[in-house]
Design an enzyme around this catalytic site. Structure first.
Site, PDB file in Angstrom:
ATOM      1  N   SER A 132      71.299  36.328  31.911  1.00  0.00           N
ATOM      2  CA  SER A 132      72.017  37.549  32.296  1.00  0.00           C
ATOM      3  C   SER A 132      73.458  37.155  32.599  1.00  0.00           C
ATOM      4  O   SER A 132      73.856  37.055  33.764  1.00  0.00           O
ATOM      5  CB  SER A 132      71.355  38.199  33.518  1.00  0.00           C
ATOM      6  N   GLU A 161      55.023  23.250  46.458  1.00  0.00           N
ATOM      7  CA  GLU A 161      56.087  24.116  45.951  1.00  0.00           C
ATOM      8  C   GLU A 161      55.670  25.586  45.983  1.00  0.00           C
ATOM      9  O   GLU A 161      56.321  26.433  45.378  1.00  0.00           O
ATOM     10  CB  GLU A 161      56.457  23.698  44.525  1.00  0.00           C
TER      11      GLU A 161
END
Length: 208
Positions: A132, A161
């Site tokens: 983007s 994680e």
């Protein structure tokens, strides 16, 4: 002869950056740029500010078994999908952030093992794309990976994680139907699966 102007007449040299300010520096970063740039009609724009999300590059891979005509897609929670008229658990590709010193292929093999217990026999590059570019720096390297789906699927992820991943094995046609009805609506998966529709016959001949 056409008198239409050709694209890409400008380069990075046609951007004047007056100031670059770090707004946040954590796992991701945020910068504010004060800049002006060349205009198509000539001259330069007025100086203006733009905030930019600074994120490292990533690698995404669609695991495909050409013998079974099956793909492996990963289901996991994504906070960016909250507040939409859909589940925030998305079906995605094998993916990971590129670490220093790693090639995209290194990342592909590492993440395949961590996220899906898979081993790629070979990788074919699909493309690289800016996610983007109006607001973020991230570039994705996109691949298709040759796997066997025999025995594939199950729960994966690195707990430290905060990963909680379910690997799904499904027919390639079913995955394509999920794009058509909106159940798969993230860019990397859409691009890779649409690429697969164009390349399936070739891969089924070559990936033996």
């Amino acid at each position: 002869m056409s008198d239409k102007p050709a694209p890409f007449q400008f380069s990075e040299k046609d951007v004047r950056i007056e100031n670059r300010e770090t707004l946040y520096d954590g796992f991701f970063g945020m910068e504010r740029l004060r800049l002006s740039h060349a205009r198509f009609a000539g001259g330069y724009t007025e100086t203006f500010d733009r905030e930019m999300f600074v994120r490292g590059d990533a690698t995404c891979v669609l695991p495909y078994d050409p013998q079974r005509d099956e793909v492996v897609l990963l289901e996991q929670f994504r906070p960016g999908a909250l507040g939409r008229d859909q589940s925030p658990w998305l079906l995605e590709l094998v993916a990971g952030m590129n670490e220093a010193g790693e090639s995209p292929e290194d990342v592909a093999h590492r993440e395949a093992e961590e996220e899906a217990g898979l081993e790629f026999r070979r990788l074919e590059r699909i493309c690289s794309y800016l996610v983007s570019p109006g607001g973020t720096t991230e570039m994705v390297s996109l691949y298709c990976g040759h796997v066997s789906t025999e025995g594939a699927g199950g729960l994966y992820g690195i707990e430290a994680e905060h990963e909680d991943i379910r690997a799904h094995v499904m027919a390639a046609d079913e995955a394509l139907r999920m794009i058509a009805d909106g159940r798969i609506n993230n860019a990397a998966a859409i691009i890779a699966l649409q690429w697969l529709t164009l390349q399936r016959a070739r891969l089924q001949e070559e990936w033996v």
